[in-house]
Design an enzyme around this catalytic site. Structure first.
Site, PDB file in Angstrom:
ATOM      1  N   ASP A   1      -7.096  13.639 -25.252  1.00 49.80           N
ATOM      2  CA  ASP A   1      -7.143  12.258 -24.796  1.00 49.80           C
ATOM      3  C   ASP A   1      -6.600  11.399 -25.939  1.00 49.80           C
ATOM      4  O   ASP A   1      -7.283  11.150 -26.922  1.00 49.80           O
ATOM      5  CB  ASP A   1      -8.581  11.876 -24.459  1.00 49.80           C
ATOM      6  CG  ASP A   1      -8.715  10.460 -23.925  1.00 49.80           C
ATOM      7  OD1 ASP A   1      -7.787   9.653 -24.128  1.00 49.80           O
ATOM      8  OD2 ASP A   1      -9.762  10.147 -23.322  1.00 49.80           O
TER       9      ASP A   1
ATOM     10  N   LYS B   1      -4.206  -0.569 -25.254  1.00 49.00           N
ATOM     11  CA  LYS B   1      -4.454  -0.226 -26.664  1.00 49.00           C
ATOM     12  C   LYS B   1      -3.151  -0.264 -27.463  1.00 49.00           C
ATOM     13  O   LYS B   1      -2.380  -1.209 -27.341  1.00 49.00           O
ATOM     14  CB  LYS B   1      -5.168   1.127 -26.753  1.00 49.00           C
ATOM     15  CG  LYS B   1      -6.490   1.197 -25.988  1.00 49.00           C
ATOM     16  CD  LYS B   1      -7.203   2.505 -26.235  1.00 49.00           C
ATOM     17  CE  LYS B   1      -8.558   2.563 -25.552  1.00 49.00           C
ATOM     18  NZ  LYS B   1      -8.449   2.922 -24.130  1.00 49.00           N
TER      19      LYS B   1
ATOM     20  N   ARG C   1      -3.599  -2.497 -18.361  1.00 50.65           N
ATOM     21  CA  ARG C   1      -4.753  -1.607 -18.342  1.00 50.65           C
ATOM     22  C   ARG C   1      -4.544  -0.546 -17.260  1.00 50.65           C
ATOM     23  O   ARG C   1      -4.348  -0.866 -16.090  1.00 50.65           O
ATOM     24  CB  ARG C   1      -6.031  -2.398 -18.079  1.00 50.65           C
ATOM     25  CG  ARG C   1      -6.298  -3.468 -19.129  1.00 50.65           C
ATOM     26  CD  ARG C   1      -7.661  -4.091 -18.967  1.00 50.65           C
ATOM     27  NE  ARG C   1      -8.710  -3.098 -19.217  1.00 50.65           N
ATOM     28  CZ  ARG C   1      -9.146  -2.756 -20.434  1.00 50.65           C
ATOM     29  NH1 ARG C   1      -8.621  -3.312 -21.504  1.00 50.65           N
ATOM     30  NH2 ARG C   1     -10.096  -1.853 -20.568  1.00 50.65           N
TER      31      ARG C   1
ATOM     32  N   TYR D   1       0.864  -1.185   0.000  1.00 49.72           N
ATOM     33  CA  TYR D   1       0.000   0.000   0.000  1.00 49.72           C
ATOM     34  C   TYR D   1       0.893   1.224   0.000  1.00 49.72           C
ATOM     35  O   TYR D   1       1.836   1.312   0.791  1.00 49.72           O
ATOM     36  CB  TYR D   1      -0.897   0.000   1.241  1.00 49.72           C
ATOM     37  CG  TYR D   1      -2.272   0.542   0.982  1.00 49.72           C
ATOM     38  CD1 TYR D   1      -2.460   1.895   0.743  1.00 49.72           C
ATOM     39  CD2 TYR D   1      -3.386  -0.287   0.954  1.00 49.72           C
ATOM     40  CE1 TYR D   1      -3.717   2.408   0.501  1.00 49.72           C
ATOM     41  CE2 TYR D   1      -4.647   0.207   0.714  1.00 49.72           C
ATOM     42  CZ  TYR D   1      -4.815   1.559   0.482  1.00 49.72           C
ATOM     43  OH  TYR D   1      -6.063   2.060   0.233  1.00 49.72           O
TER      44      TYR D   1
ATOM     45  N   GLU E   1      -0.179   4.988  -0.525  1.00 56.80           N
ATOM     46  CA  GLU E   1      -0.874   6.257  -0.731  1.00 56.80           C
ATOM     47  C   GLU E   1       0.127   7.410  -0.776  1.00 56.80           C
ATOM     48  O   GLU E   1       1.051   7.486   0.033  1.00 56.80           O
ATOM     49  CB  GLU E   1      -1.878   6.506   0.391  1.00 56.80           C
ATOM     50  CG  GLU E   1      -3.188   5.770   0.220  1.00 56.80           C
ATOM     51  CD  GLU E   1      -4.227   6.210   1.235  1.00 56.80           C
ATOM     52  OE1 GLU E   1      -3.885   7.003   2.125  1.00 56.80           O
ATOM     53  OE2 GLU E   1      -5.380   5.745   1.140  1.00 56.80           O
TER      54      GLU E   1
ATOM     55  N   THR F   1      -4.639   6.079 -21.962  1.00 59.27           N
ATOM     56  CA  THR F   1      -4.564   4.764 -21.355  1.00 59.27           C
ATOM     57  C   THR F   1      -3.172   4.204 -21.648  1.00 59.27           C
ATOM     58  O   THR F   1      -2.422   4.762 -22.452  1.00 59.27           O
ATOM     59  CB  THR F   1      -5.629   3.817 -21.937  1.00 59.27           C
ATOM     60  OG1 THR F   1      -5.495   3.802 -23.359  1.00 59.27           O
ATOM     61  CG2 THR F   1      -7.016   4.260 -21.554  1.00 59.27           C
TER      62      THR F   1
END
Length: 426
Positions: free
Chosen positions: A193, A222, A228, A47, A49, A219
Site C-alpha cells: 500500500d 496525498k 481523493r 452512470y 457500471e 490513494t
C-alpha cells in the site's frame, strides 16, 4: 432554482481556512485548478457500471475514453502492466485486494496500527480485522524502523496468505525485496500500500514497489496530488492465488479477480468525474515539474525533521526518507497529549493530527504524538528555509498550549506568512 447561499458560504469559509493556514497533515495536499475543474464537470451525470467497452449502461463511449486515458497514464507513471482506477478510496482498493486474494478468516500480516500501520491493514474495527485473521509486526523500539526479523519469524510460523507493506505514519524506505523473499518462501501474496509515498515513487525518488510486490494499491491524493480516490496496480508478476477457479475449473488471472472484486464485488457505478480528475493528476505527475516538486517535498521534510530534532523533539526513527515524520511529544512535553497539541495548533491555524507513537502509553483518542507532512506546504511554494520558521511557531504553541495570547500571536504570524503564497486561481 434558488441559489444555495448557506452551503456555498460553508465552501467559501473552507476555502478561506485553507488559504490562511499552514497545512501539515501528511495525507493532505492541494490539487490543481484542472483537477478541480474535472471533478466538477458534467461527467458526474453519467452512470457507467462496468469497465470501458463492457458497460451495463448505454451512452458510455465518451466516459470510456476518459477512463482509458487515466489507465494509460497511470500505467506509464509506475511502469505497470495492469491498473484499476475505479476504487473510490484507498481503503476500498485494499478491500478489493482482500476480496480477490482471501477467504473470510484467512490469515494476513500487516504493520501494527499503533506502530504506523493503516486502519485497513488489520484494525479490529475495520473490515480487514473483522472479516479476516489479522497478524501484525512492529517497528523496533530501539530505532523506530520496521522489525524485519519479527516479520519473517511471524510469517514462517503463521504462514499468512497475504503480507502487507505500507503505512500511514512511517518515515522510512521499505525493504520490498526482503519481504518478497519471505512471501515467496511461504507461498504468500505480497501487497504494498504505497498511498503515502506514491508521488515520491512516481518521481523516482523512492523504490518502485511494483518491481517486487504482486499487487500495489494507492490513494490518488496525498503526495500524488490528485483527487481523493484509490487505484490498484500490478507489474508483470501476476499471481494466481489459492486455486480460485472459474466454473470450468480454469484458474482466473489476478487481473480478472481484482476487476471483479472492485465491480461488482465492493462497488457499483464508478465516479467518472473523479476518474477524469485522476487522469489529469496522472498527466501532471508525468511532467518534469512534478519531479521538481517531489524533490522539494523531500527536502522540506528533511529540513523540518532536522529543525524538530534541533529544538529537542524526538522524531520516530530519527528522521525521514519521505514526506512525513512522527513526533513523540513525551521527550520534551511529557504532560501534553497529542489531542491537546493538535487542538492548540489548529487554533493557531497550523493544521496537523494527533497520532499514536510506537509503544505509546496513551490511547488512540489521546496519543503521545503528532504527525507532520510537507506535501501541502510545498505545493503552496514554501522551501527549506521556511521549515525552521514553522517549527519555531509550533514549538511556541506547545510551550503554552492553553494560552490564548500565544495562540493568537502565532496565528497572526501564520496568516501573514501564508498571505504571500497563492493557492487558487479563482
Amino acid at each position: 432554482m434558488q441559489h444555495d447561499d448557506l452551503l456555498f458560504d460553508i465552501i467559501a469559509r473552507e476555502r478561506e481556512r485553507q488559504m490562511r493556514g499552514i497545512e501539515l497533515i501528511a495525507s493532505e495536499n492541494f490539487v490543481s485548478d484542472q483537477v478541480l475543474a474535472a471533478m466538477g464537470s458534467v461527467l458526474t451525470n453519467k452512470y457507467a457500471e462496468g469497465y470501458p467497452g463492457k458497460r451495463y449502461y448505454g451512452g458510455c463511449e465518451v466516459v470510456d475514453e476518459a477512463e482509458e486515458l487515466a489507465r494509460e497514464r497511470l500505467k506509464k507513471l509506475f511502469s505497470a502492466e495492469y491498473v484499476n482506477v475505479q476504487p473510490h478510496s484507498g481503503a476500498q482498493a485494499n478491500m478489493a485486494v482482500f476480496m480477490a486474494c482471501l477467504h473470510a478468516g484467512d490469515k494476513f500480516l500487516g504493520l501494527n496500527l499503533a506502530h504506523g500501520g493503516h486502519l485497513s491493514h488489520g484494525s479490529p474495527v475495520n473490515f480487514s480485522g473483522l472479516m479476516f485473521h489479522a497478524l501484525e509486526y512492529n517497528v523496533r523500539e530501539s530505532d523506530g524502523r520496521v522489525d524485519y526479523e519479527q516479520l519473517e519469524q511471524i510469517a514462517r510460523a503463521e504462514r499468512p496468505k497475504l503480507i502487507i507493506a505500507g503505512a500511514s505514519a512511517y518515515s522510512r524506505e521499505w525493504d520490498y525485496a526482503r519481504i518478497r523473499s519471505v512471501a515467496d518462501e511461504i507461498g504468500a501474496i505480497f501487497m504494498v500500500d504505497m498511498a503515502h509515498p506514491a508521488g515520491l515513487i512516481a518521481a523516482g525518488l523512492l523504490d518502485n514497489p511494483l518491481l517486487h510486490a504482486h499487487i500495489v494499491t494507492s490513494t490518488t491524493h496525498k503526495t500524488l496530488r490528485g483527487p481523493r480516490g484509490g487505484v490498484i496496480l500490478m507489474g508483470k508478476d501476476f499471481p494466481n492465488p489459492w486455486g480460485k477457479t472459474t466454473p470450468k475449473g480454469e484458474v482466473k488471472m489476478m487481473s480478472q479477480l481484482l476487476d471483479s472484486a472492485v465491480f461488482p464485488g465492493t462497488q457499483g457505478g464508478p465516479l467518472e468525474h473523479v476518474i477524469a480528475a485522476k487522469a489529469v493528476a496522472f498527466g501532471e505527475a508525468l511532467t518534469p515539474e512534478f519531479k521538481d516538486y517531489q524533490i522539494q517535498v523531500k527536502r522540506n521534510a528533511s529540513a523540518m525533521a532536522e529543525a524538530f530534532i534541533d529544538a529537542g523533539y524526538k522524531i520516530i526513527s530519527g528522521g525521514t526518507d519521505n514526506h512525513c515524520m512522527l513526533l513523540d511529544l513525551r521527550t520534551k512535553f511529557p504532560d501534553i497529549t497529542g489531542k491537546v497539541a493538535e487542538k492548540a495548533l489548529v487554533s493557531a491555524d497550523i493544521t496537523t493530527n494527533k497520532n499514536m507513537v510506537p509503544f505509546d502509553n496513551r490511547s488512540a483518542f489521546q496519543t503521545s504524538g503528532l504527525r507532520f507532512g510537507t506535501p501541502a506546504v510545498t505545493t503552496r511554494g514554501l522551501k527549506e528555509k521556511d521549515m525552521p520558521v514553522i517549527v519555531e511557531l509550533i514549538d511556541r504553541v506547545l510551550h503554552d498550549p492553553e494560552s490564548d495570547r500565544v495562540i493568537s500571536s502565532v496565528r497572526e504570524e501564520v496568516n501573514k506568512m501564508m498571505s504571500k503564497y497563492q493557492l487558487f486561481a479563482w
